[in-house]
Design an enzyme around this catalytic site. Structure first.
Site, PDB file in Angstrom:
ATOM      1  N   GLY A   1       0.848  -1.199   0.000  1.00  0.00           N
ATOM      2  CA  GLY A   1       0.000   0.000   0.000  1.00  0.00           C
ATOM      3  C   GLY A   1       0.876   1.238   0.000  1.00  0.00           C
ATOM      4  O   GLY A   1       1.285   1.698   1.076  1.00  0.00           O
TER       5      GLY A   1
ATOM      6  N   GLY B   1       0.548   4.386  -0.184  1.00  0.00           N
ATOM      7  CA  GLY B   1      -0.048   5.694   0.138  1.00  0.00           C
ATOM      8  C   GLY B   1       0.895   6.458   1.041  1.00  0.00           C
ATOM      9  O   GLY B   1       2.083   6.110   1.168  1.00  0.00           O
TER      10      GLY B   1
ATOM     11  N   GLY C   1       2.330   4.341   4.030  1.00  0.00           N
ATOM     12  CA  GLY C   1       3.209   3.291   3.495  1.00  0.00           C
ATOM     13  C   GLY C   1       4.550   3.869   3.077  1.00  0.00           C
ATOM     14  O   GLY C   1       5.619   3.331   3.394  1.00  0.00           O
TER      15      GLY C   1
ATOM     16  N   ASN D   1      -7.308   2.720   9.626  1.00  0.00           N
ATOM     17  CA  ASN D   1      -8.248   3.414  10.521  1.00  0.00           C
ATOM     18  C   ASN D   1      -9.411   2.482  10.798  1.00  0.00           C
ATOM     19  O   ASN D   1      -9.649   1.530  10.067  1.00  0.00           O
ATOM     20  CB  ASN D   1      -8.834   4.639   9.798  1.00  0.00           C
ATOM     21  CG  ASN D   1      -7.946   5.848   9.946  1.00  0.00           C
ATOM     22  OD1 ASN D   1      -7.214   5.970  10.921  1.00  0.00           O
ATOM     23  ND2 ASN D   1      -8.026   6.741   8.985  1.00  0.00           N
TER      24      ASN D   1
ATOM     25  N   LYS E   1      -9.665   6.300  18.401  1.00  0.00           N
ATOM     26  CA  LYS E   1      -9.423   7.015  17.152  1.00  0.00           C
ATOM     27  C   LYS E   1     -10.666   6.960  16.268  1.00  0.00           C
ATOM     28  O   LYS E   1     -11.038   7.934  15.613  1.00  0.00           O
ATOM     29  CB  LYS E   1      -8.210   6.398  16.433  1.00  0.00           C
ATOM     30  CG  LYS E   1      -7.764   7.214  15.257  1.00  0.00           C
ATOM     31  CD  LYS E   1      -6.413   6.814  14.728  1.00  0.00           C
ATOM     32  CE  LYS E   1      -5.997   7.776  13.624  1.00  0.00           C
ATOM     33  NZ  LYS E   1      -5.105   7.147  12.650  1.00  0.00           N
TER      34      LYS E   1
ATOM     35  N   ASN F   1     -12.741   9.918  14.508  1.00  0.00           N
ATOM     36  CA  ASN F   1     -12.984   9.884  13.064  1.00  0.00           C
ATOM     37  C   ASN F   1     -14.477   9.921  12.746  1.00  0.00           C
ATOM     38  O   ASN F   1     -14.904  10.580  11.807  1.00  0.00           O
ATOM     39  CB  ASN F   1     -12.357   8.632  12.431  1.00  0.00           C
ATOM     40  CG  ASN F   1     -10.850   8.737  12.297  1.00  0.00           C
ATOM     41  OD1 ASN F   1     -10.120   7.786  12.505  1.00  0.00           O
ATOM     42  ND2 ASN F   1     -10.355   9.907  11.946  1.00  0.00           N
TER      43      ASN F   1
ATOM     44  N   ASN G   1     -15.064  12.900  10.295  1.00  0.00           N
ATOM     45  CA  ASN G   1     -14.930  12.554   8.874  1.00  0.00           C
ATOM     46  C   ASN G   1     -16.233  12.550   8.073  1.00  0.00           C
ATOM     47  O   ASN G   1     -16.291  13.166   7.008  1.00  0.00           O
ATOM     48  CB  ASN G   1     -14.213  11.204   8.738  1.00  0.00           C
ATOM     49  CG  ASN G   1     -12.703  11.376   8.741  1.00  0.00           C
ATOM     50  OD1 ASN G   1     -12.207  12.439   8.413  1.00  0.00           O
ATOM     51  ND2 ASN G   1     -11.988  10.342   9.111  1.00  0.00           N
TER      52      ASN G   1
HETATM   53  O1  KPL Z   1      -7.698  11.411  11.176  1.00  0.00           O
HETATM   54  C1  KPL Z   1      -8.313  12.249  10.602  1.00  0.00           C
HETATM   55  C2  KPL Z   1      -8.599  12.038   9.171  1.00  0.00           C
HETATM   56  O2  KPL Z   1      -8.530  12.968   8.390  1.00  0.00           O
HETATM   57  O3  KPL Z   1      -8.888  10.883   8.830  1.00  0.00           O
HETATM   58  C3  KPL Z   1      -8.805  13.469  11.327  1.00  0.00           C
HETATM   59  C4  KPL Z   1      -8.574  13.292  12.798  1.00  0.00           C
HETATM   60  C5  KPL Z   1     -10.257  13.675  11.047  1.00  0.00           C
HETATM   61  C6  KPL Z   1      -8.005  14.685  10.968  1.00  0.00           C
HETATM   62  O4  KPL Z   1      -8.247  15.159   9.706  1.00  0.00           O
END
Ligand code: KPL
Length: 307
Positions: free
Chosen positions: A9, A11, A14, A103, A184, A188, A192
């Site tokens: 990966g 990105g 990575g 994530n 986390k 998120n 997000n």
């Molecule tokens: O981890 C993040 C993301 O963009 O995925 C946050 C904490 C929302 C920061 O932008």
């Protein structure tokens, strides 16, 4: 040279890993398309470092029949883990340690249960983004936590944490990685989906138009966390601890375009299944209704269906 690392990966995370480990370890960066051999990392302070990093596609690795790696890091987005891992599966002894950098909380439990070898999960606050085929920016130094979901493989987690630390990525081996991944995920989930749906930077959530939506998401997330017995990083299990955490991150990342907004803008699938999915599933298991999280999930699905 230290142990060999395959990084699946290419990105931002990575490539940050590859840049950090390459001076002292044998590193292969694996992606669907070939990348230039010379890769450049720009630091937030404007420093620049170019080095050669071996890049390969899964097909090239299969043809070359290389010695298996000491570590396989999977640094794809959550929804790409399964198909990406499938392409390398046959080349890996079943004892190969996997390190999952996603994530959310989707593939981590799944692969931990399925892969016979050790599986470590990483939760990182390193900030990096890709600016071209041969360059990334390491925008903000963070901290990485590494551990196994079942509290096993402590020595392995410590060995990897020490290697990453020596490579310049501050890392700690922990025995509570599940809690850290869910913390986390809570942040998120509160940021997000809203910024992706409204097409705004994180800081705009502080405005009157969105702040009550953030509060509504926090209320549902805090209720789920309480039922899942996940405490906030400050040790509190009240809604106020989650509120403080989320608003702190919004403040600290006010200028950020969150990853989910970047995905929507690029027409890529979002990580909604990995971030909202486990929360909605946990709520259902506990008989809790979460209309706001469900509405966000539906709105994201609708957005994704357009591209
Ligand atoms: O981890 C993040 C993301 O963009 O995925 C946050 C904490 C929302 C920061 O932008």
């Amino acid at each position: 040279m230290n142990a060999s690392h395959w990084i699946l990966g290419p990105g931002a995370i990575g490539r940050l890993l590859a840049h950090s480990l390459a001076p002292t370890c044998e590193v292969t960066l694996i992606g669907r398309r070939a990348l230039p051999l010379f890769q450049t990392l720009h630091s937030a302070k404007g420093e620049r470092r170019t080095q050669s990093i071996t890049c390969a596609t899964p097909a090239q690795l299969t043809q070359g029949a290389p010695a298996p790696p000491a570590w396989l890091h999977i640094t794809t987005k959550a929804m790409a883990v399964e198909p990406a891992f499938e392409t390398l599966h046959a080349l890996l002894p079943a004892t190969t340690p996997l390190v999952l950098w996603q994530n959310g909380f989707l593939t981590q439990p799944e692969l931990t249960n399925r892969w016979p070898g050790p599986v470590l999960c990483a939760s990182t606050t390193e900030g990096a983004y890709v600016t071209g085929n041969d360059r990334i920016v390491h925008a903000g130094r963070g901290h990485t936590f590494i551990g196994n979901l079942n509290g096993r493989h402590t020595a392995l987690a410590q060995a990897l944490a020490a290697q990453l630390d020596r490579a310049g990525l501050a890392t700690t081996a922990v025995d509570d990685i599940r809690r850290r991944l869910w913390q986390k995920l809570a942040v998120n989930a509160a940021i997000n989906p809203l910024v992706a749906i409204h097409g705004i930077r994180n800081g705009e959530l502080r405005g009157a138009a969105y702040a009550s939506d953030v509060e509504a998401v926090i209320r549902e997330v805090a209720a789920i966390m309480a039922l899942e017995k996940i405490v906030a990083p400050d040790g509190g299990d009240e809604q106020d601890s989650w509120r403080a955490l989320v608003w702190d991150v919004i403040e600290g990342t006010a200028n950020n375009k969150a990853s989910m907004l970047q995905d929507v803008e690029a027409g890529r699938p979002t990580e909604r299944a990995a971030i909202l999915g486990p929360l909605i599933a946990a709520a259902r298991q506990h008989g809790l209704t979460v209309p706001i999280l469900e509405a966000l999930d539906k709105a994201l699905a609708k957005l994704e269906a357009r591209y």
